[in-house]
Enzyme design. Structure first.
Site, PDB file in Angstrom:
ATOM      1  N   ASP A 203       0.811  -1.218   0.000  1.00  0.00           N
ATOM      2  CA  ASP A 203       0.000   0.000   0.000  1.00  0.00           C
ATOM      3  C   ASP A 203       0.846   1.270   0.000  1.00  0.00           C
ATOM      4  OD1 ASP A 203      -2.535   1.340   0.063  1.00  0.00           O
ATOM      5  OD2 ASP A 203      -2.291   1.696   2.196  1.00  0.00           O
ATOM      6  N   SER A 228      -6.668   5.263  -0.151  1.00  0.00           N
ATOM      7  CA  SER A 228      -7.006   3.969  -0.732  1.00  0.00           C
ATOM      8  C   SER A 228      -8.499   3.707  -0.574  1.00  0.00           C
ATOM      9  CB  SER A 228      -6.222   2.850  -0.037  1.00  0.00           C
ATOM     10  OG  SER A 228      -4.833   3.086  -0.124  1.00  0.00           O
ATOM     11  N   GLN A 278      -5.300  -1.938  -6.915  1.00  0.00           N
ATOM     12  CA  GLN A 278      -5.883  -1.007  -5.949  1.00  0.00           C
ATOM     13  C   GLN A 278      -6.498   0.180  -6.675  1.00  0.00           C
ATOM     14  OE1 GLN A 278      -3.770   2.149  -3.291  1.00  0.00           O
ATOM     15  NE2 GLN A 278      -3.882   0.305  -2.024  1.00  0.00           N
TER      16      GLN A 278
END
Length: 286
Positions: A203, A228, A278
């Site tokens: 991430d 995110s 993502q």
């Protein structure tokens, strides 16, 4: 640096407060919310601790629902969705202040033989030939911002193949980015732990390629507001998070205040270990 890894491993060592309920601590972040990679990694720890010992995670799918409070613990409630002959499914809801902030579904599988193929690993310079974060960050960012980033990522040796987005503001580039990473120290020989560590790191840089396409530098220079939204990973082959992994990232599209990042993570000897996708909020401040 090994002390920073110990701190991260402590963060991932959740407290079991009931059979399927776990509590994790949080810590200060470089932004005023819990780092998404931390929540995803802790949720995978919780799911894995309720799965049969002979089954390893092969995929996870997750959504970030609310910003986490870095000053409060997070409770992880695990739902044992299914235990089949080959696959196990778990759902995890992360809760703070009585509200869900994140949820994850993870699937685990017994080891099996089967068809085997993969793409060829892309070309990249050797990681040891690249500058460390401590060497590179102060070249492109104010010292205070660089120091915060270095401290936040001290558990991981992260090396950019090319200049990151906040080092090339105003110059749009191809929406691709490569980063080598490994932990700064040697964790235990637990495959689930290494998956959780890779989840944590995944991430950190995945939406960089979105910024590169527009010559934006992101939060570090204040020209983009981002977060995110969802995160998915597929674990294909064995790997170790303390050995060099190449994170090859790209962005096929951005629209509607959102950007999509997709990536493959390769071992240094060319095995495709993980696929990551993502979507995140990517807004230009008004």
């Amino acid at each position: 640096m090994p002390e920073a890894l110990d701190s991260l491993l402590d963060l991932l060592d959740l407290e079991r407060i009931e059979q399927d309920i776990f509590r994790g601590e949080s810590r200060s972040s470089i932004v005023p919310r819990v780092f998404g990679g931390q929540v995803a990694a802790q949720a995978l720890v919780a799911a894995g601790r309720t799965a049969p010992a002979d089954r390893l995670a092969h995929s996870l799918h997750s959504y970030f629902l609310r910003p986490g409070d870095p000053g409060a613990p997070i409770v992880y409630n695990v739902d044992r969705i299914r235990d089949g002959r080959s696959f196990t499914t778990r759902r995890v809801v992360a809760v703070q202040h009585g509200q869900p902030i994140f949820h994850l579904s993870a699937s685990f599988q017994t080891s099996e033989e089967g068809l085997d193929h993969q793409y060829d690993m892309p070309a990249a310079p050797e990681p040891e030939s690249l500058p460390t974060a401590a060497e590179m960050l102060p070249r492109h960012l104010p010292r205070e911002v660089a120091d915060r980033l270095i401290e936040a990522r001290a558990a991981v040796d992260l090396r950019y193949v090319e200049t990151p987005p906040w080092g090339s503001v105003g110059t749009p580039r191809e929406p691709r980015s490569q980063v080598w990473f490994r932990t700064n120290g040697k964790p235990a020989d637990d495959p689930l732990l290494h998956m959780c560590l890779a989840t944590y790191v995944s991430d950190m840089t995945l939406l960089d390629s979105v910024l590169l396409a527009h010559g934006r530098g992101g939060w570090a220079v204040g020209d983009v507001v981002g977060a995110s939204l969802d995160h998915a990973m597929w674990f294909h082959r064995p790997f170790r998070a303390d050995e060099w992994l190449l994170y090859d990232q790209e962005s096929p599209t951005a629209s509607g205040g959102r950007g999509l990042g997709q990536a493959r993570i390769w071992t240094q000897d060319g095995k495709l270990a993980i696929t990551v996708i993502q979507e995140g909020v990517v807004r230009v401040p008004r």
